[in-house]
Motif scaffolding. Structure first.
Motif, PDB file in Angstrom:
ATOM      1  N   UNK A  58      77.041  42.039  -4.535  1.00 53.63           N
ATOM      2  CA  UNK A  58      76.880  42.720  -3.255  1.00 53.63           C
ATOM      3  C   UNK A  58      77.992  42.258  -2.327  1.00 53.63           C
ATOM      4  N   UNK A  59      78.615  43.231  -1.657  1.00 52.40           N
ATOM      5  CA  UNK A  59      79.577  42.924  -0.602  1.00 52.40           C
ATOM      6  C   UNK A  59      78.889  43.135   0.738  1.00 52.40           C
ATOM      7  N   UNK A  60      78.938  42.096   1.578  1.00 51.15           N
ATOM      8  CA  UNK A  60      78.354  42.170   2.918  1.00 51.15           C
ATOM      9  C   UNK A  60      79.474  42.286   3.938  1.00 51.15           C
ATOM     10  N   UNK A  61      79.618  43.447   4.571  1.00 51.81           N
ATOM     11  CA  UNK A  61      80.640  43.577   5.628  1.00 51.81           C
ATOM     12  C   UNK A  61      80.377  42.587   6.758  1.00 51.81           C
ATOM     13  N   UNK A  62      81.368  42.378   7.591  1.00 48.91           N
ATOM     14  CA  UNK A  62      81.271  41.355   8.636  1.00 48.91           C
ATOM     15  C   UNK A  62      80.159  41.638   9.633  1.00 48.91           C
ATOM     16  N   UNK A  63      79.661  42.887   9.711  1.00 45.60           N
ATOM     17  CA  UNK A  63      78.559  43.150  10.636  1.00 45.60           C
ATOM     18  C   UNK A  63      77.258  42.463  10.223  1.00 45.60           C
ATOM     19  N   UNK A  64      77.203  41.921   8.991  1.00 42.91           N
ATOM     20  CA  UNK A  64      76.023  41.170   8.548  1.00 42.91           C
ATOM     21  C   UNK A  64      76.170  39.670   8.773  1.00 42.91           C
ATOM     22  N   UNK A  65      77.231  39.252   9.423  1.00 43.63           N
ATOM     23  CA  UNK A  65      77.417  37.833   9.749  1.00 43.63           C
ATOM     24  C   UNK A  65      76.247  37.353  10.603  1.00 43.63           C
ATOM     25  N   UNK A  66      75.617  36.216  10.242  1.00 44.47           N
ATOM     26  CA  UNK A  66      74.485  35.699  11.031  1.00 44.47           C
ATOM     27  C   UNK A  66      74.813  35.507  12.512  1.00 44.47           C
ATOM     28  N   UNK A  67      76.093  35.307  12.835  1.00 45.72           N
ATOM     29  CA  UNK A  67      76.463  35.118  14.236  1.00 45.72           C
ATOM     30  C   UNK A  67      76.225  36.378  15.066  1.00 45.72           C
ATOM     31  N   UNK A  68      76.053  37.501  14.407  1.00 49.32           N
ATOM     32  CA  UNK A  68      75.816  38.763  15.120  1.00 49.32           C
ATOM     33  C   UNK A  68      74.332  39.117  15.213  1.00 49.32           C
ATOM     34  N   UNK A  69      73.465  38.196  14.800  1.00 51.13           N
ATOM     35  CA  UNK A  69      72.030  38.517  14.711  1.00 51.13           C
ATOM     36  C   UNK A  69      71.449  38.961  16.053  1.00 51.13           C
ATOM     37  N   UNK A  70      71.900  38.359  17.149  1.00 47.59           N
ATOM     38  CA  UNK A  70      71.315  38.710  18.452  1.00 47.59           C
ATOM     39  C   UNK A  70      71.772  40.077  18.955  1.00 47.59           C
ATOM     40  N   UNK A  71      72.786  40.655  18.305  1.00 50.75           N
ATOM     41  CA  UNK A  71      73.256  41.988  18.680  1.00 50.75           C
ATOM     42  C   UNK A  71      72.734  43.069  17.722  1.00 50.75           C
ATOM     43  N   UNK A  72      72.065  42.626  16.654  1.00 47.15           N
ATOM     44  CA  UNK A  72      71.643  43.580  15.616  1.00 47.15           C
ATOM     45  C   UNK A  72      70.327  44.238  16.002  1.00 47.15           C
ATOM     46  N   UNK A  73      70.277  45.570  16.039  1.00 49.67           N
ATOM     47  CA  UNK A  73      69.016  46.250  16.341  1.00 49.67           C
ATOM     48  C   UNK A  73      68.015  46.111  15.198  1.00 49.67           C
ATOM     49  N   UNK A  74      66.756  46.226  15.552  1.00 50.40           N
ATOM     50  CA  UNK A  74      65.687  46.307  14.552  1.00 50.40           C
ATOM     51  C   UNK A  74      64.797  47.494  14.930  1.00 50.40           C
ATOM     52  N   UNK A  75      64.699  48.464  14.032  1.00 54.39           N
ATOM     53  CA  UNK A  75      63.912  49.666  14.306  1.00 54.39           C
ATOM     54  C   UNK A  75      62.425  49.336  14.185  1.00 54.39           C
ATOM     55  N   UNK A  76      61.661  49.700  15.212  1.00 52.06           N
ATOM     56  CA  UNK A  76      60.215  49.453  15.165  1.00 52.06           C
ATOM     57  C   UNK A  76      59.420  50.765  15.107  1.00 52.06           C
ATOM     58  N   UNK A  77      60.038  51.874  15.469  1.00 52.62           N
ATOM     59  CA  UNK A  77      59.363  53.166  15.385  1.00 52.62           C
ATOM     60  C   UNK A  77      60.417  54.264  15.314  1.00 52.62           C
ATOM     61  N   UNK A  78      60.243  55.228  14.406  1.00 50.13           N
ATOM     62  CA  UNK A  78      59.134  55.404  13.466  1.00 50.13           C
ATOM     63  C   UNK A  78      59.244  54.436  12.294  1.00 50.13           C
ATOM     64  N   UNK A  79      58.196  54.371  11.510  1.00 46.69           N
ATOM     65  CA  UNK A  79      58.249  53.579  10.301  1.00 46.69           C
ATOM     66  C   UNK A  79      58.979  54.362   9.217  1.00 46.69           C
ATOM     67  N   UNK A  80      59.318  53.688   8.159  1.00 49.13           N
ATOM     68  CA  UNK A  80      60.089  54.311   7.100  1.00 49.13           C
ATOM     69  C   UNK A  80      59.288  55.406   6.403  1.00 49.13           C
ATOM     70  N   UNK A  81      60.026  56.418   5.908  1.00 52.49           N
ATOM     71  CA  UNK A  81      59.516  57.484   5.051  1.00 52.49           C
ATOM     72  C   UNK A  81      58.784  58.579   5.823  1.00 52.49           C
ATOM     73  N   UNK A  82      59.020  58.684   7.115  1.00 46.37           N
ATOM     74  CA  UNK A  82      58.488  59.803   7.881  1.00 46.37           C
ATOM     75  C   UNK A  82      59.229  61.095   7.519  1.00 46.37           C
TER      76      UNK A  82
END
Length: 558
Positions: free
Chosen positions: A438-462
């Motif tokens: 697996x190649x992880x682009x630099x946007x997956x760097x842990x230092x960017x965690x506080x800028x990374x969105x997390x989707x809470x709605x809708x849930x998957x597979x709608x």
């Protein structure tokens, strides 16, 4: 020696000897000199060499190679064996030539494919199944279906095969989803035509496509696995060899002929480059722009020269053209690394990852030389002279028959590489590769965690309808820049031979963000208005903040 030459030599040297990577400066017309991204070995041996890949909407990846070159490294379950009329040295074969990789558990499960899937094509369909077509020998007219496993029944789903599902033999063809949910299957070796699946009374036939014969070079072909994309007007953009047309598949007419790509060098198999349709934006506007990008390939004649031991250097150019423009013209760009047999993967933020491949030779058995180990990020919205950025290299050559697909977590899954006619692990320049990375682009760097969105709605597979307005809610723990939020959706593509069929990104929103709770935000968006923009089926949806994507969710559009 120029700095660009130094980088190429370093990249090509790494596969032989592990060395520390030096950050070398690039000429300002070649690349941005930043280096990023990380590599992770997921499995050293998945049992097969992953020549074909398709991510399904249950976060499992179906992979397969071919059935006629001896035993693989993974047994079929429960004492199963298959009659193998294609391989006289192995009449009864009790090994698998297809596997299902579970992204969540990092494990593989052997699958049973009977007919030969070598150099075939396919696409995920509107119901989420993989419909895969053609191949070699007893598989050349076969249609195969793999339906994603139901939760809790992972060990029961497997390939279903339908002999004579195709009218025309298809080997090295290209598939694409259409606005009505059908697949179109175009070309293949000595197949200058197209057909549909599933078929109706009016389409139970093959339809001539002279463009494929016109682009067929004697002794070389250079038009196999044509690059096919659905344009925003519902017609098909088809690029083969060194030129392209806009094609109305319903009336079987050429709508537009595009200029030949400058230089006139071929970009399709076996002079293999790669291509993408750049992200579609402004989807609610009256006029929507669509741009095509093709990168790499080989000089004309490279394939024949490689068969005699003369390995010409690969192309270092990309061609970009606005296919919706009334007077379309090519813009040529120079990559920092020449490449043939590379893969181009659209990332969730709209950038393009170029990886795998070789710096010399052509596609075919043992015809590639000088592995290119450094991926490159292409940023399509940057100014013309600052779009390329070289990434950290891996250590495993990914030559002919390598693959790559985007995962829902933003990583890029990489596998395959077998330039040998059989499974050869010793005594060859590039041994058969069974590993998965697996190649992880630099946007997956842990230092960017506080800028990374997390989707809470809708849930998957709608499920969502065309033109439906939807509110997407997400969290960001750090400081949010509301002007740098966008929502993207990506169709999971079928990858083989350096082309990802049906790969497509749409940008759904780029603003109108509201704070609705502590670190909780809402953005309103409208899904595409028709299947001409987004053929029906499953897509990965991402919220992107400052070029950093959330983990995606699956959505189904119909």
């Amino acid at each position: 020696m120029t700095t660009r030459t130094a980088v190429i030599l370093l990249s090509n040297f790494l596969w032989q000897w592990p060395v520390l990577i030096l950050l070398l400066p690039f000429h300002h017309n070649s690349a941005n000199a930043a280096v990023g991204g990380t590599w992770e070995l997921l499995m050293s041996d998945i049992g097969i060499s992953a020549m074909h890949m398709q991510l399904l909407n249950n976060d499992r990846v179906v992979m397969f190679d071919r059935t006629d070159f001896g035993a693989s490294n993974i047994a079929l379950p429960n004492g199963k064996c298959r009659n193998n009329s294609n391989d006289l040295a192995l009449i009864v074969d009790c090994t698998a030539h297809s596997v299902e990789f579970d992204v969540t558990t990092n494990s593989v499960r052997p699958l049973m494919v009977q007919t030969n899937v070598w150099c075939s094509s396919g696409s995920a369909t509107s119901d989420g199944s993989l419909v895969q077509t053609g191949g070699f020998n007893d598989g050349i007219n076969v249609v195969r279906v793999f339906k994603p496993c139901i939760t809790g029944k992972r060990s029961t789903c497997d390939w279903q095969e339908m002999g004579n599902g195709l009218i025309q033999s298809r080997w090295y063809a290209t598939n694409h989803m259409l606005p009505d949910g059908r697949q179109i299957i175009i070309g293949g070796r000595a197949a200058f035509n197209y057909e549909f699946y599933p078929k109706t009374a009016s389409t139970n036939n093959v339809f001539s496509l002279p463009f494929l014969e016109q682009t067929n070079d004697p002794m070389e072909e250079n038009n196999l696995y044509p690059f096919v994309f659905l344009n925003v007007d519902g017609n098909l953009f088809i690029f083969a060899n060194d030129r392209a047309i806009l094609f109305d598949y319903k009336s079987n007419t050429v709508v537009k002929t595009y200029p030949q790509i400058p230089g006139g060098d071929p970009r399709n198999y076996p002079s293999t480059g790669s291509a993408v349709l750049l992200p579609l934006k402004n989807l609610q506007e009256q006029t929507i722009q669509a741009e095509f990008l093709v990168c790499g390939g080989t000089p004309r004649g490279s394939y024949l020269k490689a068969t005699t031991g003369d390995f010409l250097g690969a192309l270092n150019t990309c061609g970009r053209i606005t296919i919706t423009d009334p007077d379309p013209q090519w813009t040529m760009e120079t990559m920092p690394l020449a490449r043939t047999m590379g893969d181009m993967i659209i990332l969730p933020n709209g950038n393009v990852l170029i990886l795998n491949g070789a710096a010399a030779g052509a596609a075919g058995w043992e015809l590639g030389r000088d592995p290119v180990l450094c991926p490159v990020i292409y940023r399509p919205d940057n100014p013309l002279d600052s779009r390329f950025e070289v990434q950290n290299p891996n250590t495993i050559p990914r030559m002919y028959h390598s693959t790559a697909v985007l995962l829902r977590d933003g990583r890029v899954l990489v596998g395959g590489s077998n330039p040998n006619e059989f499974y050869n692990f010793t005594g060859v320049l590039f041994p058969t590769e069974l590993s998965l990375e697996a190649f992880s682009p630099s946007y997956l760097d842990p230092k960017s965690a506080n800028l990374r969105p997390q989707i809470i709605s809708p849930t998957s597979r709608h499920k969502f309808k065309y033109g439906q307005r939807v509110n997407i809610q997400f969290t960001v723990s750090g400081l949010l820049n509301r002007d740098l939020i966008k929502v993207t959706m990506v169709a999971p593509g079928f990858n083989t031979h350096s082309f990802t069929m049906n790969q497509r990104m749409l940008v759904l929103s780029s603003g109108d963000v509201r704070l609705i709770g502590k670190f909780v935000y809402q953005v309103s968006l409208v899904f595409p208005k028709s299947g001409k923009l987004a053929p029906p089926g499953y897509y990965m949806l991402f919220v992107v903040h400052q070029d950093i994507p959330s983990e995606g969710i699956w959505v189904r559009i119909h």
